[in-house]
Design a protein around this motif. Structure first.
Motif, PDB file in Angstrom:
ATOM      1  N   ARG C  76       5.560   1.355   8.635  1.00 35.04           N
ATOM      2  CA  ARG C  76       5.477   2.739   8.158  1.00 35.04           C
ATOM      3  C   ARG C  76       6.808   3.467   8.328  1.00 35.04           C
ATOM      4  O   ARG C  76       7.110   4.396   7.574  1.00 35.04           O
ATOM      5  N   PHE C  81       6.782   6.831   5.906  1.00 36.45           N
ATOM      6  CA  PHE C  81       5.613   7.653   6.235  1.00 36.45           C
ATOM      7  C   PHE C  81       5.772   8.264   7.619  1.00 36.45           C
ATOM      8  O   PHE C  81       5.170   9.276   7.943  1.00 36.45           O
ATOM      9  N   ALA C 101       9.430   9.518   1.819  1.00 37.72           N
ATOM     10  CA  ALA C 101       8.799   8.285   1.332  1.00 37.72           C
ATOM     11  C   ALA C 101       8.884   8.154  -0.183  1.00 37.72           C
ATOM     12  O   ALA C 101       9.102   7.062  -0.709  1.00 37.72           O
ATOM     13  N   ASN C 102       8.734   9.288  -0.891  1.00 34.46           N
ATOM     14  CA  ASN C 102       8.673   9.168  -2.353  1.00 34.46           C
ATOM     15  C   ASN C 102      10.052   8.984  -3.000  1.00 34.46           C
ATOM     16  O   ASN C 102      10.158   8.886  -4.202  1.00 34.46           O
ATOM     17  N   VAL C 106      10.191   2.027  -2.013  1.00 39.60           N
ATOM     18  CA  VAL C 106       9.705   0.888  -1.243  1.00 39.60           C
ATOM     19  C   VAL C 106       8.267   0.628  -1.679  1.00 39.60           C
ATOM     20  O   VAL C 106       7.467   1.550  -1.749  1.00 39.60           O
ATOM     21  N   ILE C 108       4.526  -0.813  -1.214  1.00 38.79           N
ATOM     22  CA  ILE C 108       3.691  -1.162  -0.064  1.00 38.79           C
ATOM     23  C   ILE C 108       2.291  -1.563  -0.517  1.00 38.79           C
ATOM     24  O   ILE C 108       1.732  -0.969  -1.438  1.00 38.79           O
ATOM     25  N   PHE C 110      -1.362  -1.988   1.173  1.00 42.28           N
ATOM     26  CA  PHE C 110      -2.063  -1.682   2.419  1.00 42.28           C
ATOM     27  C   PHE C 110      -3.124  -2.731   2.734  1.00 42.28           C
ATOM     28  O   PHE C 110      -3.613  -3.424   1.848  1.00 42.28           O
ATOM     29  N   ASN C 112      -6.159  -2.207   3.370  1.00 39.31           N
ATOM     30  CA  ASN C 112      -7.374  -1.962   2.579  1.00 39.31           C
ATOM     31  C   ASN C 112      -7.036  -1.712   1.096  1.00 39.31           C
ATOM     32  O   ASN C 112      -7.835  -1.167   0.369  1.00 39.31           O
ATOM     33  N   ALA C 114      -5.857   0.469  -0.618  1.00 37.30           N
ATOM     34  CA  ALA C 114      -5.670   1.882  -0.961  1.00 37.30           C
ATOM     35  C   ALA C 114      -5.451   2.076  -2.451  1.00 37.30           C
ATOM     36  O   ALA C 114      -4.586   2.824  -2.882  1.00 37.30           O
ATOM     37  N   LEU C 115      -6.279   1.405  -3.250  1.00 34.06           N
ATOM     38  CA  LEU C 115      -6.235   1.668  -4.688  1.00 34.06           C
ATOM     39  C   LEU C 115      -6.856   3.031  -4.945  1.00 34.06           C
ATOM     40  O   LEU C 115      -7.766   3.440  -4.218  1.00 34.06           O
ATOM     41  N   GLY C 128       2.678   4.846 -10.569  1.00 34.04           N
ATOM     42  CA  GLY C 128       4.046   4.944 -10.072  1.00 34.04           C
ATOM     43  C   GLY C 128       5.048   5.132 -11.198  1.00 34.04           C
ATOM     44  O   GLY C 128       6.025   5.869 -11.069  1.00 34.04           O
ATOM     45  N   ARG C 175       0.575  -2.779  -8.805  1.00 33.88           N
ATOM     46  CA  ARG C 175       0.917  -1.372  -8.723  1.00 33.88           C
ATOM     47  C   ARG C 175       2.217  -1.184  -7.941  1.00 33.88           C
ATOM     48  O   ARG C 175       3.092  -0.401  -8.331  1.00 33.88           O
ATOM     49  N   ALA C 176       2.357  -1.933  -6.849  1.00 35.64           N
ATOM     50  CA  ALA C 176       3.564  -1.806  -6.028  1.00 35.64           C
ATOM     51  C   ALA C 176       4.777  -2.384  -6.750  1.00 35.64           C
ATOM     52  O   ALA C 176       5.873  -1.828  -6.677  1.00 35.64           O
ATOM     53  N   VAL C 179       6.966  -0.562 -10.162  1.00 34.49           N
ATOM     54  CA  VAL C 179       8.065   0.402 -10.066  1.00 34.49           C
ATOM     55  C   VAL C 179       9.356  -0.268  -9.588  1.00 34.49           C
ATOM     56  O   VAL C 179      10.328   0.422  -9.269  1.00 34.49           O
TER      57      VAL C 179
END
Ligand SMILES: Nc1ncnc2c1ncn2[C@@H]1O[C@H](COP(=O)(O)OP(=O)(O)O)[C@@H](O)[C@H]1O
Ligand SMILES: [Mg+2]
Lengths: 297, 343, 387
Positions: C76, C81, C101-102, C106, C108, C110, C112, C114-115, C128, C175-176, C179
């Motif tokens: 993190r 984060f 962070a934005n 980077v 990431i 997760f 779980n 985190a969709l 993204g 998704r990661a 970008v």
């Protein structure tokens, strides 16, 4: 292996489910009976009473319906009541949602503090809170003292017995009803989602509008519905703060049922209130579902 | 057989609890007992403190109380049809007339009260007995306003812009508005002149509030003059609020709170004992003291200096109203007030 | 303690590190990540203590350690984060500590996933790209390409909850990656998957990482996972990096007792050194034997030591010899083609030995002798350094 196990497990599970169904239905029976006894029966009585023409409830007829809906004054009262509900919903949302965001960003310890402050008003009676608002909104109250001290107005503003003052008071009084469902939904939201959004390059605002807001919408809608239903029917607050200058349906119901004993007319007003509150609640739910669609797209 | 109406009464009493959100104070075992409907708040407090012990001492009768406003008493008695949830009513003149019209009372025999001779003339009739008077007039803040002389002053400055009003929902509100109307040519049955006058000055009126909120509005300085009764003035004064009672030039208004035996009551003897205790000199004296501030109806009571009369006989000169004429008109007046006063 | 950080010699697997994308239409080249004396405290608790690591371009580094040792916290910090209490993070040599962070770019994934539960698969992947302000047409094309990369084209309009765990993870990866992040961070990416799927996803990640020439940091508490997927492993304990090396070195040349115990199974035998010279240390074990052990470290004579020997480094004999020590066999468990023997030494230590079931010893219990296999190179630690 796992497929076979799942296949074996499924059959008895389905068997139990079918067996459980009538039992579950029976479990709901007391609730259904209570619902019938405390909601349905009174509602039917209300309908029946409204179908009489005279105060002694002896002559059948729809004179009171005609009187109520043939009179622009009563239409205006109904409109004002619904309008009050929506104004309160807007005000509580504008103030409550940022509070919920602060809650979301706080440490668990601060979250407990915020939750306590949110619940605190519920621990005092509505009557006490409402009378406290007389002190706050009065000519010599906190708000007017501040206004005059800042020189915004030379004379005290009239806040008591105005819609503005009433909405201010109701905003505080109804705030817990907005925040409790909202905070409960928000605290169940996966905090990683906001981190994921940031990692993908989204600004704080984009995250708010694309992730946090749509996901908290169910809580917000539930809160808005409660606030609407509660503020449109808040007789004590409406009457004590609004006085006789602001006439809403609950005041009419009180006058007709408990002062002049005209129960048929009181029933008509009560049913009108019930229907307009329900329509308002349905409208909020629909708007909520709609906007959810927009936010997603 | 005998227990059935009793349990039903209990059930109805319990419903009354649910309805009023308060507790029924009812003795569990009573040799003799009587259940009285009672106004919640000041009345209930005062009767618990002064009447109940006196009744127990004098007659060994326990007093149970069901807290109910006048309108609720009428509604509950009517719904119970012959087996009322309480034995005695306590009512203001408007609901009293309604109760008589609807046949909710037993006939009343004044001769059964030992203290009846101490009451002023007209305090008893075939339906019940007067237990308290209310004297209605003008309350004002002497630090902020000159003393008003009569009802008509309320609609003139400097009082008008500091005036706090209530509508026809209460007895004191109704009689006050009738008196204002009379100053402008109206009568007990014609309040039209009041509406004509108020329409001209409405935006200047400081507060048009709920009756229950008037003391708070006065205390907070939202209004500095209002029509009210002596009891409210005395209570506010004892809290340190600057308020004085004014007997208008045309005379103070008075009306009486009466008690009645509910039709079908099984405790008629005890009800008479209860009434006799309430009007006794000792109890009436106690009820006059702060914080109760009741206006007594017993001529032997030495009147408090706060009251606007030297003795009770003076009250016969006070203005009184015929509620059998007012009642049929009141619904219309309330509706009219809503329309005229709300924007 | 941390004499092993930052080995600058090329990795033993250096030749396998791709520098170019295999798919010419996608050109993401690896970036280096440097952690420089990074420390993070939550109040008084130090979660990450003075960690320095260099992740080379196109390399997968696994952060391996028990739960609560600070792996997620470290990840993190890299993602932005959290802001570290001390130290600095650099990507391609440039400090990124001041970037939120934005703005770090980077990627990431997760634990779980985190969709975004209210968005379709395609919308999740597009998120993204839209946040980066890419033109609509570009977004559409990129989403299509990544749907194909993770083989989820037909699921584009499904919501995350309508997908299996493995599919959800592929969406999270797409998704990661869409970008084009400088570095991919994976927090326990396989822990929510069942065992059979785990291997598939490990291969998938390895494939994508190769295809894009990605630099990746993967957090795990599963040593097998770390061994199979990572180019190098940083073994963490209580916020510190105990060893940072290739999987083979971490297994065969554990730098500390903690690493020995955490990676694989091992047998610990108590004793003391007799003398130490020319990379060989002679020790006397309490179990009743003297052994000469190859060791780079020099020990003063008489130092109390622990000998760490893997089960496969030991052998069971039917008769005594000078370099064997007596053991009592307590029981044996057949494990596939092998047998695991549970033994007790004379000084009461428990030994586990894995032997191929060829049949040298028939009895399951009774007296026997234990010795090191010929090529075995066990590790020696001062016993005071026991955790
Ligand atoms: N937000 C936090 N606040 C306080 N302590 C935390 C927080 N997050 C993690 N910790 C603590 O920091 C230590 C390291 O946590 P973490 O990095 O999540 O470990 P790992 O991922 O290796 O299991 C743990 O002791 C944990 O309890
Ligand atoms: Mg973790």
């Amino acid at each position: 292996m796992s497929v076979a196990a799942a296949g074996v497990a499924k059959t008895p599970a389905r068997g139990i489910a079918t067996l459980a169904k009538p039992a579950e239905w029976q479990l709901a029976l007391p609730l259904a009976l209570a619902y019938a006894a405390f909601f349905l029966v009174p509602l039917l009585l209300l309908l029946a009473v409204s179908a009489f023409e005279d105060e002694k409830i002896t002559v059948l007829g729809f004179a009171n319906w005609r009187k109520f809906f043939g009179d622009p004054f009563y239409w205006k009262v109904t409109f004002d009541t619904v309008k009050l509900g929506f104004l309160t919903v807007i005000a509580t949302t504008l103030i409550g949602y940022p509070i919920a965001l602060v809650y979301l960003g706080s440490s668990p310890r601060w979250q407990r503090v915020i939750l306590f402050i949110v619940i605190l008003p519920l621990l005092t009676s509505v009557v006490v809170r409402t009378f406290a608002w007389i002190v706050i909104l009065g000519r010599e109250g906190v708000i007017n003292q501040t206004v005059m001290w800042l020189g915004i107005s030379p004379a005290p503003l009239r806040l008591l017995q105005t819609e503005v003052g009433l909405v201010m008071a109701l905003t505080q009084i109804e705030m817990p009803l907005l925040l409790l469902p909202l905070l409960s939904v928000m605290s169940r939201m996966d905090p990683n989602l906001r981190d994921a959004s940031a990692a993908l390059g989204a600004s704080k605002w984009r995250t708010l509008f694309k992730v946090t807001l749509p996901l908290s919408l169910p809580g917000l809608i539930a809160g808005c519905m409660l606030v609407f239903a509660s503020s449109t029917t808040a007789f004590i607050s409406q009457f004590v703060i609004g006085g006789n200058r602001l006439v809403y349906l609950p005041l009419l119901i009180w006058q007709q049922s408990l002062v002049v004993y005209n129960w048929p007319l009181a029933s008509v007003a009560a049913l009108t209130l019930l229907v307009s509150v329900s329509l308002g609640v349905v409208l909020i739910a629909t708007l909520g579902r709609r906007s959810k669609g927009y936010v997603h797209a | 057989m005998t227990s059935r109406p009793y349990t039903r009464r209990k059930f109805l009493a319990a419903s009354a609890v649910v309805g009023s959100g308060s507790l029924v104070w009812r003795p569990a075992y009573a040799k003799g007992s009587v259940t009285a409907a009672m106004y919640p708040g000041t009345w209930e407090e005062a009767y618990r403190t002064h009447v109940a012990p006196a009744l127990k001492k004098a007659h060994n009768v326990d007093l149970g109380m069901t807290p109910l406003f006048a309108v609720d008493q009428i509604a509950k008695a009517q719904a119970a049809r012959g087996t009322p949830p309480f034995d005695a009513f306590v009512l203001d003149p408007g609901p009293r007339v309604t109760g008589i019209e609807r046949g909710l009372f037993e006939k009343f025999d004044p001769k059964r009260l030992t203290n009846v001779g101490k009451l002023p003339a007209g305090a008893v009739d075939e339906w019940g007995v007067t237990v308290a008077a209310q004297v209605v007039g003008i309350g004002y803040n002497p630090k902020k306003l000159p003393r008003p002389k009569g009802w008509e002053d309320l609609l003139k400055d400097p009082w008008l812009s500091r005036l706090g009003m209530t509508g026809f929902q209460t007895t004191f509100g109704t009689v006050s508005i009738i008196e204002i109307a009379k100053r402008f040519g109206g009568s007990e049955t014609n309040v039209e002149p009041f509406f004509t006058e108020i329409k001209k000055v409405l935006p200047k009126v400081a507060a048009i509030g709920a009756p229950a909120s008037m003391p708070a509005l006065f205390q907070q300085g939202q209004c500095d003059v209002t029509y009210t009764n002596t009891q409210t003035v005395d209570t506010l004064k004892s809290r340190g609020v600057d308020i004085e009672f004014v007997k208008p030039e045309s005379g103070a208004v008075t009306f009486f709170t009466t008690v009645h035996i509910a039709k079908g009551s099984k405790e008629i003897d005890n009800a008479y004992k209860y009434f006799d205790t309430v009007i006794s000199t000792a109890v009436q004296t106690a009820l006059m003291q702060p914080p109760n501030n009741f206006v007594p109806v017993n001529r032997e009571v030495k009147l408090s200096v706060n009251l606007p009369m030297a003795n009770l006989d003076e009250m016969s000169k006070f203005v009184r109203h015929d509620w059998s004429k007012i009642n049929p008109l009141r619904a219309g007046w309330i509706e009219r007030f809503n329309r005229e006063v709300s924007k | 303690m941390l004499g092993d950080i930052l080995p600058n010699k090329p990795s033993s697997k250096g030749g396998q590190v791709p520098t170019r994308s295999a798919d010419p239409s996608i050109s993401v080249r690896g970036h280096t990540v440097d952690l420089d004396a990074v420390t993070h405290r939550y109040g008084t608790l130090t979660a990450v203590a003075d960690v320095s690591l260099t992740v080379r371009a196109g390399e997968i580094v696994a952060l391996l350690g028990p739960s609560g040792c600070g792996k997620t916290t470290l990840l993190r910090l890299v993602a932005g984060f959290l802001r570290q209490s001390a130290g600095s993070v650099r990507i391609d040599g440039k400090p990124i500590d001041a970037l939120p962070a934005n703005q770090r770019n980077v990627g990431i994934v997760f634990q779980n996933y985190a969709l975004f539960p209210h968005m379709t698969v395609a919308d999740n992947i597009a998120y993204g790209l839209q946040a980066h302000g890419r033109p609509r047409d570009d977004v559409r094309k990129t989403v299509e390409r990544f749907l194909e990369v993770v083989r989820l084209g037909e699921f584009r309009d499904r919501l995350p909850r309508q997908l299996s765990g493995g599919q959800q993870q592929r969406v999270a990866l797409a998704r990661a990656l869409a970008v084009e992040p400088t570095v991919l961070l994976l927090d326990e990416p396989f822990s929510a998957l069942d065992k059979s799927l785990r291997l598939d996803m490990q291969i998938e990640i390895k494939r994508l990482q190769r295809q894009f020439g990605l630099t990746a940091i993967l957090v795990t508490h599963d040593q097998d996972e770390a061994m199979s997927i990572a180019d190098r492993i940083a073994v963490m304990n209580q916020g510190r990096v105990e060893q940072f090396d290739t999987p083979i070195n971490v297994y065969d040349r554990p730098a500390t007792l903690f690493v020995t115990g955490f990676i694989g199974t091992t047998n610990l035998l108590r004793g003391k050194t007799l003398h130490s010279s020319n990379g060989t240390t002679t020790i006397a074990l309490d179990a009743g034997v003297q052994l000469a052990i190859a060791s780079e470290r020099h020990f003063a004579p008489g130092t109390p030591i622990l000998l760490s020997a893997r089960p496969e480094q030991l052998h069971l004999y039917g008769e005594a010899s000078a370099d064997r020590w007596p053991v009592r066999r307590r029981f044996a468990l057949p494990i596939g083609p092998n047998t695991m023997h549970d033994l007790e030494t004379r000084d009461g230590a428990t030994l586990k030995i894995v032997e191929q079931r060829i049949g040298a010893i028939v009895d399951a219990t009774g007296e026997a002798w234990c010795g090191l296999r010929t090529e075995a190179r066990p590790s020696l630690f001062e016993s005071s350094s026991q955790p």
